[in-house]
Design a protein around this motif. Structure first.
Motif, short mmCIF file in Angstrom:
data_model
loop_
_atom_site.label_atom_id
_atom_site.label_comp_id
_atom_site.label_asym_id
_atom_site.label_seq_id
_atom_site.Cartn_x
_atom_site.Cartn_y
_atom_site.Cartn_z
N LEU A 1 -53.16 -24.03 -35.65
CA LEU A 1 -51.83 -23.46 -35.79
C LEU A 1 -51.59 -22.46 -34.66
CD1 LEU A 1 -49.23 -22.87 -37.42
CD2 LEU A 1 -50.57 -21.19 -38.72
N VAL A 2 -50.47 -22.59 -33.99
CA VAL A 2 -50.15 -21.70 -32.88
C VAL A 2 -48.66 -21.38 -32.93
CG1 VAL A 2 -49.76 -23.61 -31.28
CG2 VAL A 2 -50.42 -21.36 -30.39
N GLN A 3 -48.30 -20.20 -32.46
CA GLN A 3 -46.90 -19.81 -32.42
C GLN A 3 -46.18 -20.47 -31.25
OE1 GLN A 3 -46.71 -15.53 -32.38
NE2 GLN A 3 -46.95 -15.39 -34.59
N PRO A 4 -44.88 -20.65 -31.36
CA PRO A 4 -44.11 -21.18 -30.22
C PRO A 4 -44.37 -20.34 -28.97
CG PRO A 4 -42.76 -21.17 -32.18
CD PRO A 4 -44.03 -20.45 -32.55
N GLY A 5 -44.53 -21.05 -27.85
CA GLY A 5 -44.85 -20.38 -26.60
C GLY A 5 -46.34 -20.22 -26.35
N GLY A 6 -47.14 -20.51 -27.35
CA GLY A 6 -48.59 -20.36 -27.22
C GLY A 6 -49.25 -21.54 -26.56
N ARG B 1 -49.81 -38.84 -29.68
CA ARG B 1 -49.53 -37.99 -30.82
C ARG B 1 -48.61 -38.69 -31.80
NH1 ARG B 1 -45.84 -33.25 -27.92
NH2 ARG B 1 -43.95 -34.52 -27.61
N GLN B 2 -48.70 -38.27 -33.05
CA GLN B 2 -47.86 -38.84 -34.09
C GLN B 2 -47.39 -37.73 -35.02
OE1 GLN B 2 -49.59 -42.07 -36.35
NE2 GLN B 2 -47.56 -42.81 -36.91
N ALA B 3 -46.09 -37.53 -35.01
CA ALA B 3 -45.47 -36.55 -35.89
C ALA B 3 -45.13 -37.21 -37.22
CB ALA B 3 -44.22 -35.98 -35.24
N PRO B 4 -44.99 -36.42 -38.28
CA PRO B 4 -44.67 -37.00 -39.60
C PRO B 4 -43.40 -37.82 -39.54
CG PRO B 4 -45.31 -34.70 -39.83
CD PRO B 4 -45.21 -34.97 -38.35
N GLY B 5 -43.47 -39.03 -40.06
CA GLY B 5 -42.31 -39.89 -40.12
C GLY B 5 -41.93 -40.54 -38.80
N LYS B 6 -42.76 -40.35 -37.78
CA LYS B 6 -42.45 -40.92 -36.47
C LYS B 6 -43.57 -41.85 -36.01
CE LYS B 6 -39.46 -37.21 -34.77
NZ LYS B 6 -39.16 -36.32 -33.61
N GLU B 7 -43.24 -42.68 -35.03
CA GLU B 7 -44.25 -43.57 -34.47
C GLU B 7 -45.17 -42.79 -33.53
OE1 GLU B 7 -41.77 -47.79 -34.54
OE2 GLU B 7 -42.48 -46.96 -32.66
N ARG B 8 -46.36 -43.33 -33.37
CA ARG B 8 -47.29 -42.73 -32.41
C ARG B 8 -46.74 -42.91 -31.00
NH1 ARG B 8 -53.64 -43.88 -33.20
NH2 ARG B 8 -52.94 -43.27 -35.29
N SER C 1 -46.95 -23.40 -23.35
CA SER C 1 -45.54 -23.29 -23.72
C SER C 1 -45.21 -24.22 -24.88
CB SER C 1 -44.64 -23.60 -22.52
OG SER C 1 -44.92 -22.73 -21.45
N LEU C 2 -46.04 -24.19 -25.89
CA LEU C 2 -45.87 -25.11 -27.01
C LEU C 2 -44.58 -24.86 -27.77
CD1 LEU C 2 -49.57 -25.25 -28.13
CD2 LEU C 2 -48.17 -27.24 -27.60
N LYS C 3 -44.01 -25.96 -28.26
CA LYS C 3 -42.75 -25.92 -29.00
C LYS C 3 -42.97 -26.50 -30.40
CE LYS C 3 -40.28 -27.04 -24.71
NZ LYS C 3 -39.34 -27.99 -24.07
N PRO C 4 -42.11 -26.16 -31.34
CA PRO C 4 -42.26 -26.74 -32.69
C PRO C 4 -42.27 -28.26 -32.68
CG PRO C 4 -40.78 -24.88 -32.77
CD PRO C 4 -41.09 -25.12 -31.32
N GLU C 5 -41.54 -28.86 -31.75
CA GLU C 5 -41.49 -30.32 -31.68
C GLU C 5 -42.78 -30.94 -31.15
OE1 GLU C 5 -39.24 -28.14 -30.47
OE2 GLU C 5 -38.40 -28.86 -28.54
N ASP C 6 -43.72 -30.12 -30.71
CA ASP C 6 -45.04 -30.62 -30.32
C ASP C 6 -45.95 -30.80 -31.53
OD1 ASP C 6 -44.84 -28.48 -27.46
OD2 ASP C 6 -44.53 -30.67 -27.50
N THR C 7 -45.50 -30.36 -32.68
CA THR C 7 -46.30 -30.50 -33.90
C THR C 7 -46.56 -31.97 -34.20
OG1 THR C 7 -45.48 -28.43 -34.86
CG2 THR C 7 -46.32 -30.09 -36.39
N GLY D 1 -58.25 -38.05 -34.66
CA GLY D 1 -57.10 -37.17 -34.56
C GLY D 1 -57.39 -35.72 -34.90
N THR D 2 -56.59 -34.85 -34.32
CA THR D 2 -56.67 -33.41 -34.61
C THR D 2 -55.24 -32.88 -34.78
OG1 THR D 2 -57.61 -31.28 -33.91
CG2 THR D 2 -56.73 -32.70 -32.17
N GLN D 3 -55.04 -32.07 -35.80
CA GLN D 3 -53.70 -31.58 -36.11
C GLN D 3 -53.32 -30.40 -35.22
OE1 GLN D 3 -51.33 -32.65 -38.61
NE2 GLN D 3 -50.03 -31.21 -37.47
N VAL D 4 -52.15 -30.47 -34.66
CA VAL D 4 -51.56 -29.35 -33.92
C VAL D 4 -50.26 -28.97 -34.61
CG1 VAL D 4 -50.50 -28.60 -31.76
CG2 VAL D 4 -52.61 -29.97 -31.72
#
Length: 118
Positions: A11-16, A38-45, A85-91, A111-114
């Protein structure tokens, strides 16, 4: 036994920043093209970045260009993904993939969760 083991997520804050690692064993790492997906919830890899066997050439998805850096250390059989410069959409869950050039075989890590959130 082929293994690809990702680590470094969290877990990291935005911008981290975070650095992911992918440790390989059981095949010839130095003869394998490597990639991060990467694969976000509900999205394709989706493909994030690729690197050639020697590391001489890399490619990135437009969404991460200028923020992420892929690299490899063939002496350590390890690939890395430096994420700045991580963004929420990088989750997403981040996966490493190996394509052994000689055999054409493809291997995936577990896999590893970001998570990027304030």
């Amino acid at each position: 036994q082929v293994q690809l083991v990702e680590s470094g997520g969290g877990l990291v804050q935005p911008g981290g920043s975070l650095r992911l690692s992918c440790a390989a064993s059981g095949f010839t790492f130095s003869s394998s093209a490597m990639s991060w997906y990467r694969q976000a919830p509900g999205k394709e890899r989706e493909l994030v970045a690729t690197i050639t066997t020697t590391g001489s050439s890399t490619n990135y998805a437009d969404s991460v260009k200028g923020r992420f850096t892929i690299s490899r250390d063939n002496a350590k059989n390890t690939m890395y993904l430096q994420m700045n410069s991580l963004k929420p959409e990088d989750t997403a869950v981040y996966y490493c993939k190996a394509r052994w050039i000689v055999s054409g075989r493809v291997y995936w890590g577990q896999g590893t969760q970001v998570t990027v959130s304030s």
